[in-house]
Design a protein around this motif. Structure first.
Motif, PDB file in Angstrom:
ATOM      1  N   ASP A  36       0.862  -0.967  -0.010  1.00 46.73           N
ATOM      2  CA  ASP A  36      -0.019  -0.053  -0.041  1.00 46.73           C
ATOM      3  C   ASP A  36       0.813   1.264   0.129  1.00 46.73           C
ATOM      4  OD1 ASP A  36      -2.812   1.054   0.374  1.00 46.73           O
ATOM      5  OD2 ASP A  36      -1.617   2.262   1.893  1.00 46.73           O
ATOM      6  N   PRO A  37       0.386   2.187  -0.816  1.00 51.11           N
ATOM      7  CA  PRO A  37       1.373   3.496  -0.782  1.00 51.11           C
ATOM      8  C   PRO A  37       1.454   4.063   0.777  1.00 51.11           C
ATOM      9  CG  PRO A  37      -0.222   3.659  -2.641  1.00 51.11           C
ATOM     10  CD  PRO A  37      -0.646   2.262  -1.906  1.00 51.11           C
ATOM     11  N   ALA A  38       0.578   4.280   1.328  1.00 48.97           N
ATOM     12  CA  ALA A  38       0.862   4.793   2.727  1.00 48.97           C
ATOM     13  C   ALA A  38       1.687   3.926   3.500  1.00 48.97           C
ATOM     14  CB  ALA A  38      -0.685   4.629   3.514  1.00 48.97           C
ATOM     15  N   SER A  39       1.887   2.561   3.360  1.00 51.29           N
ATOM     16  CA  SER A  39       2.668   1.733   4.122  1.00 51.29           C
ATOM     17  C   SER A  39       4.146   2.109   3.499  1.00 51.29           C
ATOM     18  CB  SER A  39       2.510   0.304   3.901  1.00 51.29           C
ATOM     19  OG  SER A  39       1.136  -0.128   4.306  1.00 51.29           O
ATOM     20  N   ALA A  87       3.441  17.619   5.780  1.00 49.16           N
ATOM     21  CA  ALA A  87       3.928  17.356   4.399  1.00 49.16           C
ATOM     22  C   ALA A  87       3.090  17.943   3.392  1.00 49.16           C
ATOM     23  CB  ALA A  87       4.231  15.948   4.466  1.00 49.16           C
ATOM     24  N   LEU A  88       1.711  17.797   3.484  1.00 52.04           N
ATOM     25  CA  LEU A  88       0.885  17.971   2.269  1.00 52.04           C
ATOM     26  C   LEU A  88      -0.478  18.493   2.748  1.00 52.04           C
ATOM     27  CD1 LEU A  88      -0.118  17.381  -0.744  1.00 52.04           C
ATOM     28  CD2 LEU A  88      -0.404  14.891   0.181  1.00 52.04           C
ATOM     29  N   ILE A 144      -6.108  18.659  -8.622  1.00 52.39           N
ATOM     30  CA  ILE A 144      -6.987  17.306  -8.724  1.00 52.39           C
ATOM     31  C   ILE A 144      -8.166  17.754  -9.039  1.00 52.39           C
ATOM     32  CG2 ILE A 144      -8.166  15.241  -7.539  1.00 52.39           C
ATOM     33  CD1 ILE A 144      -5.722  15.038  -5.802  1.00 52.39           C
ATOM     34  N   GLN A 145      -8.708  16.928 -10.241  1.00 53.80           N
ATOM     35  CA  GLN A 145     -10.381  17.243 -10.662  1.00 53.80           C
ATOM     36  C   GLN A 145     -11.054  16.516  -9.809  1.00 53.80           C
ATOM     37  OE1 GLN A 145     -10.727  19.875 -13.242  1.00 53.80           O
ATOM     38  NE2 GLN A 145     -12.980  19.728 -13.000  1.00 53.80           N
ATOM     39  N   LYS A 146     -12.269  17.166  -9.409  1.00 57.55           N
ATOM     40  CA  LYS A 146     -13.296  16.554  -8.728  1.00 57.55           C
ATOM     41  C   LYS A 146     -14.060  15.780  -9.864  1.00 57.55           C
ATOM     42  CE  LYS A 146     -14.112  19.107  -4.577  1.00 57.55           C
ATOM     43  NZ  LYS A 146     -15.118  20.094  -3.876  1.00 57.55           N
ATOM     44  N   PHE A 156      -1.310  10.237  -4.861  1.00 59.73           N
ATOM     45  CA  PHE A 156      -0.666  11.781  -4.718  1.00 59.73           C
ATOM     46  C   PHE A 156      -0.039  12.040  -3.419  1.00 59.73           C
ATOM     47  CE2 PHE A 156      -2.134  15.422  -7.578  1.00 59.73           C
ATOM     48  CZ  PHE A 156      -2.360  14.547  -8.740  1.00 59.73           C
ATOM     49  N   ALA A 157      -0.676  11.386  -2.267  1.00 59.91           N
ATOM     50  CA  ALA A 157      -0.276  11.561  -0.954  1.00 59.91           C
ATOM     51  C   ALA A 157       0.982  10.642  -0.913  1.00 59.91           C
ATOM     52  CB  ALA A 157      -1.135  11.033   0.175  1.00 59.91           C
TER      53      ALA A 157
END
Length: 326
Positions: A36-39, A87-88, A144-146, A156-157
């Motif tokens: 996972d990207p968060a990991s 950070a973001l 980012i487009q909704k 992105f994160a």
């Protein structure tokens, strides 16, 4: 970032719709697998901070939400004061408050130049050039487009947080290098200053030595006694002025032999003198010399054997003219 063992990367989400804020939390705060990207970002954070990822650590981010631009600005200010920066930030471009997303993002950039900013908009005709001029630099601003898709937010994160952490690491390395350079520069400046002081001391010492040598030469040259330096073969190395004038020696007298200034019937006595001083290192007595016109001079001497810096033997002699008294 804080120093806690399980401290996560901090993300700020700003939107006037509570449902969208809850969506950010659901996407970014959930624990995931190792892929996972968060990991992956969490592992990178641990590696950069030097903590090391432990099995009990949970992946994900610390997500803070705000519903107004003014609130977001105050939250970022507080994070900088607490040395616990974000950070973001994901920030909606349109919010029904006095400070819209663009104005709030511009203020946030002024407060924290390092933060990554993502503008979230539902407008199809978003003027990105104008926004980029309001919120520089361009390499720390994305859009980012909704509608919001979880995998887009997650990617992105992951990418932007990893970028932010690497920039922090580089910044820290630069600061450490600057401190090392500053310390080394101080050391070199101190060493250079000490060198200047030492050189000045050496110059003064050399000047004092030159002055002392000059005074010594003046004393030796003008003393009434005879001063003569010769080797163990009787060759003259140096004499003072009185010795040369009295015995009428031309030039500096160097390379002349004392034997040439001694009557022939006294040559045996001089050979014995050279032998004695070579063995004993000291000799005293009287010696008969003659000048260029054959006039005899009786000299009472006290001579000592010494060695030059290169180890060559030389006799330093001092004598007094006692002609007519003995």
């Amino acid at each position: 970032m804080g120093n806690g063992e399980n401290q996560r990367v901090r993300i700020l989400a700003v939107d006037d719709e509570q449902m969208i804020l809850e969506t950010y939390k659901d996407i970014l705060s959930s624990a995931g697998s190792d892929d996972d990207p968060a990991s992956q970002v969490h592992k990178l954070s641990c590696n950069i901070s030097g903590r090391g990822a432990k099995g009990t650590d949970k992946a994900g981010y610390e997500v803070i939400t705000c519903r107004q631009g003014e609130e977001a600005v105050r939250t970022v200010e507080q994070s900088i004061e607490n040395n616990d920066p974000f950070a973001l930030v994901f920030i909606d471009i349109l919010m029904p408050t006095e400070q819209d997303g663009i104005a709030a993002a511009s203020r946030i950039r002024q407060i924290d130049p390092s933060i990554e900013i993502v503008i979230v908009t539902g407008a199809q005709d978003c003027d990105t050039e104008t926004i980029s001029r309001c919120i520089p630099p361009a390499h720390k601003l994305l859009y980012i487009q909704k509608p919001i898709y979880p995998h887009v937010i997650s990617q992105f994160a992951a990418g932007l947080c990893a970028k932010w952490m690497m920039e922090k690491k580089v910044q820290k390395s630069h600061q450490e290098m600057e401190l090392q350079i500053r310390d080394r520069t101080k050391e070199l400046e101190a060493a250079n200053q000490q060198l200047i002081i030492d050189m000045e001391k050496r110059h003064r010492a050399e000047q004092a030595l030159d002055d002392s040598e000059e005074k010594y030469k003046n004393i030796v040259q003008n003393i009434s006694d005879y001063i003569c330096v010769h080797d163990l073969e009787g060759r003259i190395i140096e004499t003072n002025l009185n010795f040369k004038e009295t015995l009428e020696i031309e030039g500096d007298g160097r390379s002349r032999f004392i034997q040439d200034m001694i009557p022939k019937h006294h040559h045996k006595n001089f050979v014995e003198y050279l032998s004695r001083i070579g063995k004993e290192g000291f000799d005293s007595g009287t010696m008969v010399l003659k000048d260029q016109n054959g006039r005899k001079r009786v000299v009472e001497y006290r001579n000592k054997l010494c060695f030059s810096a290169s180890g060559e033997p030389r006799v330093i002699g001092s004598g007094r003219d006692v002609t007519g008294t003995k």
